[in-house]
Design an enzyme around this catalytic site. Structure first.
Site, PDB file in Angstrom:
ATOM      1  N   MET A 164      48.020  37.286  45.607  1.00 48.89           N
ATOM      2  CA  MET A 164      47.881  38.284  46.664  1.00 48.89           C
ATOM      3  C   MET A 164      46.446  38.364  47.166  1.00 48.89           C
ATOM      4  O   MET A 164      46.187  38.306  48.358  1.00 48.89           O
ATOM      5  CB  MET A 164      48.303  39.670  46.149  1.00 48.89           C
ATOM      6  CG  MET A 164      49.780  39.869  45.978  1.00 48.89           C
ATOM      7  SD  MET A 164      50.204  41.622  45.716  1.00 48.89           S
ATOM      8  CE  MET A 164      49.353  41.969  44.173  1.00 48.89           C
ATOM      9  N   SER A 165      45.511  38.545  46.225  1.00 50.27           N
ATOM     10  CA  SER A 165      44.138  38.898  46.569  1.00 50.27           C
ATOM     11  C   SER A 165      43.374  37.752  47.213  1.00 50.27           C
ATOM     12  O   SER A 165      43.648  36.572  46.966  1.00 50.27           O
ATOM     13  CB  SER A 165      43.390  39.363  45.318  1.00 50.27           C
ATOM     14  OG  SER A 165      44.010  40.494  44.755  1.00 50.27           O
ATOM     15  N   PRO A 167      39.071  36.860  48.835  1.00 48.38           N
ATOM     16  CA  PRO A 167      37.676  37.288  48.663  1.00 48.38           C
ATOM     17  C   PRO A 167      37.356  38.619  49.333  1.00 48.38           C
ATOM     18  O   PRO A 167      36.551  39.391  48.826  1.00 48.38           O
ATOM     19  CB  PRO A 167      36.883  36.136  49.286  1.00 48.38           C
ATOM     20  CG  PRO A 167      37.750  34.939  49.074  1.00 48.38           C
ATOM     21  CD  PRO A 167      39.160  35.443  49.225  1.00 48.38           C
ATOM     22  N   GLY A 170      41.090  42.738  48.369  1.00 48.30           N
ATOM     23  CA  GLY A 170      41.513  43.066  47.018  1.00 48.30           C
ATOM     24  C   GLY A 170      42.416  44.283  47.049  1.00 48.30           C
ATOM     25  O   GLY A 170      43.630  44.173  47.200  1.00 48.30           O
ATOM     26  N   SER A 171      41.827  45.478  46.954  1.00 51.37           N
ATOM     27  CA  SER A 171      42.622  46.698  47.051  1.00 51.37           C
ATOM     28  C   SER A 171      43.286  46.814  48.423  1.00 51.37           C
ATOM     29  O   SER A 171      44.417  47.284  48.543  1.00 51.37           O
ATOM     30  CB  SER A 171      41.733  47.920  46.782  1.00 51.37           C
ATOM     31  OG  SER A 171      41.225  47.884  45.462  1.00 51.37           O
ATOM     32  N   GLU A 283      54.856  45.499  38.214  1.00 50.24           N
ATOM     33  CA  GLU A 283      53.696  44.815  37.640  1.00 50.24           C
ATOM     34  C   GLU A 283      52.836  45.801  36.868  1.00 50.24           C
ATOM     35  O   GLU A 283      52.405  45.529  35.738  1.00 50.24           O
ATOM     36  CB  GLU A 283      52.879  44.168  38.754  1.00 50.24           C
ATOM     37  CG  GLU A 283      51.555  43.584  38.288  1.00 50.24           C
ATOM     38  CD  GLU A 283      50.678  43.108  39.447  1.00 50.24           C
ATOM     39  OE1 GLU A 283      49.498  42.787  39.185  1.00 50.24           O
ATOM     40  OE2 GLU A 283      51.160  43.066  40.597  1.00 50.24           O
ATOM     41  N   ARG A 309      33.863  49.115   4.208  1.00 58.62           N
ATOM     42  CA  ARG A 309      32.420  49.324   4.416  1.00 58.62           C
ATOM     43  C   ARG A 309      31.982  50.592   3.688  1.00 58.62           C
ATOM     44  O   ARG A 309      32.627  51.637   3.787  1.00 58.62           O
ATOM     45  CB  ARG A 309      32.146  49.454   5.924  1.00 58.62           C
ATOM     46  CG  ARG A 309      30.687  49.737   6.271  1.00 58.62           C
ATOM     47  CD  ARG A 309      29.828  48.492   6.183  1.00 58.62           C
ATOM     48  NE  ARG A 309      28.576  48.687   6.890  1.00 58.62           N
ATOM     49  CZ  ARG A 309      27.488  49.251   6.374  1.00 58.62           C
ATOM     50  NH1 ARG A 309      27.509  49.693   5.110  1.00 58.62           N
ATOM     51  NH2 ARG A 309      26.398  49.378   7.100  1.00 58.62           N
ATOM     52  N   GLY A 380      29.565  49.796  13.860  1.00 59.80           N
ATOM     53  CA  GLY A 380      28.107  49.836  13.871  1.00 59.80           C
ATOM     54  C   GLY A 380      27.515  48.539  14.386  1.00 59.80           C
ATOM     55  O   GLY A 380      27.979  47.970  15.372  1.00 59.80           O
ATOM     56  N   THR A 406      42.932  48.945  41.263  1.00 62.19           N
ATOM     57  CA  THR A 406      41.906  49.604  40.458  1.00 62.19           C
ATOM     58  C   THR A 406      42.339  51.009  40.042  1.00 62.19           C
ATOM     59  O   THR A 406      43.287  51.574  40.598  1.00 62.19           O
ATOM     60  CB  THR A 406      40.600  49.713  41.258  1.00 62.19           C
ATOM     61  OG1 THR A 406      40.841  50.540  42.416  1.00 62.19           O
ATOM     62  CG2 THR A 406      40.119  48.344  41.710  1.00 62.19           C
TER      63      THR A 406
END
Length: 423
Positions: A164-165, A167, A170-171, A283, A309, A380, A406
């Site tokens: 679909m997308s 450059p 996108g949205s 999707e 630990r 950690g 997004t």
């Protein structure tokens, strides 16, 4: 509903997972914590499906996940894909007549979750293949298209993708520039697609293109096509070097006078937006299983670590702040599971809403990022070292806040759904 035993048939034995023994402290990449599916409300068949798939993946995929991430390459992808085909999970929502399993979206989510638990990257590739490609063909293909493509996609002989997308689209996907011009019994495609999962490997791709550049609104001029690797004028650029989901190959698709038969239109000319948007809801639902698997993987590694630990003369898991981390990670995962599973059940019963399909991936994706961050904190200094998988979980989780729309777009979908009730 078909049972998991029937789904898998003679292909694999019926495995049962057992809870880890007392004193379980394994630090292997494929160590598991039990999942309480009585709380999750799964049927016996669905529990068996999870157990069977999980055992296979933890033996055959999880030990390779770190190397796949490090090298950005899954060397045995084709072989593994055929194993998934033999297992019966590539066409999990496809009809039995094409080699599928004829199960529902909840089962699809469960498999997506367990593959992502073993490897987030391979889970993403699985979602693109099984849902974005196969399920689109199941829902929108004509009989000739289904008979031609589904058996090889479901067996794992072929790898599938969806494009679909672009450059600059996108949205705002309906602003796409890939053009398809009709000439006789073919369409000539010119343009590019970008960020395409499975792009470098795919044999069959669902590609959206503009067939009416003058259409108002622009969404009325989009058509979905089935494109095959090797079609004249179709090529792929080099795979992208991504932050996460490494080994799930992604690339740009290039169309230079690519000749696609008119018979390869998926659905109807200029009606591709209906294929696109209805498929996008499902999707989002299926891909929401990815964050669930990543959160479970974080727990699989973090909980045992906290009980190995030591600091100040005791296991760090006995410190109240670490108990708080464990509680937060666990409750986030379980809350997400209930939301995702219940929306999947509703879709299986014919009640599928854009609002909640957006909601499940919005919430699970953001929770997965936070759970991964908490896991790193529990480890950690070791959490910041790439010899441990914690950084991989974080990098993989972040993708789900970006792909399939997004987080910001998902919030718009939900907000607009409420606004529509008060117009």
């Amino acid at each position: 509903m078909a049972t998991a035993t029937r789904l898998l048939g003679w292909r694999v034995a019926s495995w049962r997972m057992r809870p880890p023994p007392a004193g379980f402290v394994s630090q292997r990449a494929h160590s598991l914590l039990p999942v309480d599916d009585a709380i999750n409300g799964l049927s016996e068949e669905q529990r068996q499906l999870r157990q069977t798939v999980a055992k296979f993946l933890q033996e055959h995929l999880a030990p390779k996940a770190q190397e796949i991430d490090r090298s950005n390459e899954f060397k045995n992808l084709r072989e593994f894909w055929k194993q998934l085909g033999n297992l019966g999970v590539l066409g999990i929502t496809a009809p039995v007549q094409y080699g599928g399993s004829g199960l529902g979206y909840l089962e699809h989510v469960l498999v997506m979750e367990e593959i992502s638990r073993a490897s987030g990257a391979v889970g993403l590739s699985y979602g693109a293949h099984s849902n974005l490609c196969i399920n689109q063909l199941v829902r929108n293909g004509n009989e000739a298209q289904k008979e031609k493509y589904l058996p090889k996609l479901i067996s794992g002989e072929y790898i599938g993708a969806l494009a679909m997308s672009e450059p600059n689209a996108g949205s705002d996907v309906v602003s796409m520039k890939l053009k398809a011009e009709k000439k006789g019994n073919h369409y000539i495609l010119n343009g590019n697609k970008f960020w395409i999962t499975n792009g470098p490997d795919a044999d069959v791709l669902i590609v959206y293109a503009k067939t009416d550049l003058a259409a108002v609104p622009a969404s009325r001029g989009i058509t979905a096509f089935i494109v095959e690797k090797g079609m004249p004028g179709f090529s792929t650029s080099k795979k992208l070097d991504k932050l996460g989901m490494r080994g799930s190959n992604t690339c740009e698709l290039i169309f230079e006078d690519c000749k696609v038969p008119a018979a390869n239109i998926l659905g109807h000319e200029n009606k591709g937006v209906y294929v696109l948007m209805s498929g996008l809801d499902l999707e989002r639902l299926v891909l929401a299983g990815g964050p669930l698997g990543l959160m479970q993987a974080v727990l699989d590694h973090t909980i045992p670590y906290l009980h190995v630990r030591e600091a100040f003369g005791q296991k760090i898991g006995h410190f109240q702040l670490m108990q708080g981390k464990m509680a937060d990670m666990y409750t986030r995962l379980m809350a997400c599971r209930q939301y995702v599973y219940n929306v999947a059940k509703a879709c299986d019963e014919g009640h599928c809403t854009a609002k909640d399909c957006a909601g499940v991936i919005l919430y699970s994706a953001e929770c997965a990022t936070q759970v991964a961050l908490d896991g790193i904190q529990c480890f950690g200094g070791n959490g910041y070292i790439n010899d441990f998988p914690m950084g991989r979980f974080l990098r993989d989780a972040k993708l789900y806040e970006i792909g399939a729309g997004t987080s910001e777009v998902r919030r718009l979908v939900i907000g607009r759904a409420f606004n529509a009730d008060f117009h």
